[in-house]
Motif scaffolding. Sequence first.
Motif, short mmCIF file in Angstrom:
data_model
loop_
_atom_site.label_atom_id
_atom_site.label_comp_id
_atom_site.label_asym_id
_atom_site.label_seq_id
_atom_site.Cartn_x
_atom_site.Cartn_y
_atom_site.Cartn_z
N MET A 1 -28.45 -9.96 21.04
CA MET A 1 -27.06 -10.28 20.74
C MET A 1 -26.76 -9.92 19.30
N PRO B 1 -28.87 -10.16 26.48
CA PRO B 1 -29.00 -11.36 25.62
C PRO B 1 -27.90 -12.38 25.86
N TYR B 2 -26.68 -11.91 26.15
CA TYR B 2 -25.58 -12.83 26.43
C TYR B 2 -25.83 -13.59 27.73
N GLU C 1 -28.78 -14.25 29.02
CA GLU C 1 -29.86 -15.21 28.77
C GLU C 1 -29.34 -16.46 28.08
N LYS C 2 -28.43 -16.31 27.15
CA LYS C 2 -27.87 -17.48 26.47
C LYS C 2 -27.10 -18.36 27.45
N ALA D 1 -29.61 -20.19 29.56
CA ALA D 1 -30.32 -21.21 28.79
C ALA D 1 -29.44 -22.43 28.53
N ASP D 2 -28.12 -22.20 28.35
CA ASP D 2 -27.20 -23.29 28.05
C ASP D 2 -26.66 -23.96 29.29
N TRP E 1 -18.10 -20.42 25.58
CA TRP E 1 -19.52 -20.70 25.78
C TRP E 1 -20.38 -19.90 24.80
N LEU E 2 -19.97 -18.67 24.54
CA LEU E 2 -20.76 -17.79 23.67
C LEU E 2 -20.40 -17.95 22.20
#
Length: 514
Positions: A1, A101-102, A104-105, A108-109, A237-238
């Motif tokens: 990211m 990567p976005y 995965e975040k 994870a969240d 969210w991001l």
Amino acid sequence: MTASSSNLASTPRLRVAPSPTGDPHVGTAYMSLFNLAFARHEGGSFVLRIEDTDRARFRADSEEQIFATLRWLGLAWDEGPDVGGPYAPYRQSERLDTYRPYVEKLLADGHAYYCWCSAERLAQMRAEQQASKSSVTGYDRLCLGKTREERAELPGFTPTPVVRMRIPDDAPLVFDDLIRGETKAPPPDDQVIFKADGFPTYHLAVVVDDHEMGITHVVRGEEWISSTPKHLLLYRWLGLPEPRFAHMPLLRNTDKSKISKRKNPAARLTWFQQEGYLPEALVNFLALLAYPPITEEGPEGSVEREVFSFEEFAQHFDWSKVNPVGPIFDLGKLDWLNGLYIRELEVKELAARLLPFLVEAGVLPPRPSLGELGRLEEVTALIQPRLTHLTKAADQVRPYFVADDELVIDPDARAQLKENAAQVLDAAIQRLEALPDRQGDLVTGDGRGWEHENIQAQLRAALVDELGLKPKFAFAPLRTAISGARVSPPLFESMEILGRHSSLARLRALRASL
């Protein structure tokens, strides 16, 4: 990211992001026009991005068509796949490493989850929802909270999962729209944001790319209003700054249905080139579909003007003036505008624009001679006042470049000849044979040469004055002989361009056939 655009730019950055899945849609030009107008009005940037994640419908030649048609319209972009820029690459297929990567975040969240449902299982679910007329539609969250092993024990399992958003009950459904003001969207479902093939869906890719490229204003069709809550959730969210949204009204057919390439050829952007429309006329027309005429103050008050350039459109641009009601795609209005623009062109410029169409129609060779180009300009001046499409020029121009003995008389033109056609042609031939094959001395007023004024005077004397015919009937056989058609460019000017030899040869040929 990356954090290439952690804050929105101080000057507007807008983009258009077509998909290369076939002939470019006219909506691509429509959106590009309004994006570019606002960018130029504010001194900002306009980006062209290619959204090619739909690999099932991808067409390799479509991207070049997008470039070519937008350039034809003069809608130039500051950054894009072909010109580069600070946020390259500008093709989604070349940015696949950016999206993971976005994802995965979000996983994870807890804002996203894996879904192993097969296509067959999803189809069965939708069929059951429709059959039961359930008020709850969309994905039923069978995979939510389950591990791969737990899901594998249930029916309809596929080993390669997709990733879905986990939509909360309090999803943001109301947002501010630059065109529509406060706008409410329907509740979304758990949208797929990452496909099994490793490509993101539109919803994730558009948010990530718009953020990474510093896009400040997202201008798109109103069909995307229902997707805006999903995109707002992803931004939040991001932890990304949200752009402003403007949802343009959809272009509609005369029956109010959405204009589509399957049902309406005018939905294809290449169609307008093929049909002989001028790009500046099409740009003007697309602007008028959702924007009022330019208002100017005159000596007698405000005056509205529908004909304007892109530069004028950008200079006066204001989102508050955009009409949110879906406009009707009225080709009659476009034809009217196209005729106006054609008549405003310099004759030399119009002849140059006609040339490719005439070559394609076989009227002129690919490399015409200087003499042929000179004659084309003379003919162009004759047909310009009534020309509405560049494609309609070929039939009018052809008689000036065909050999006299190869001129074909249209059956409908021959059928409308009156019984006295032979008498009319005999009288015309006799009178014109007396004219020399040279121009008269315009300085001394000697009008005895082969100029259209003298041709008209001589024929009027012979046919109208001496035979007592009305001009409408007197000149009709001559028009047919010269052009082969019932309706043609101005007769006497045509005869001057063709010259004495060809004009008399054509009159004699028709006379001999009667």
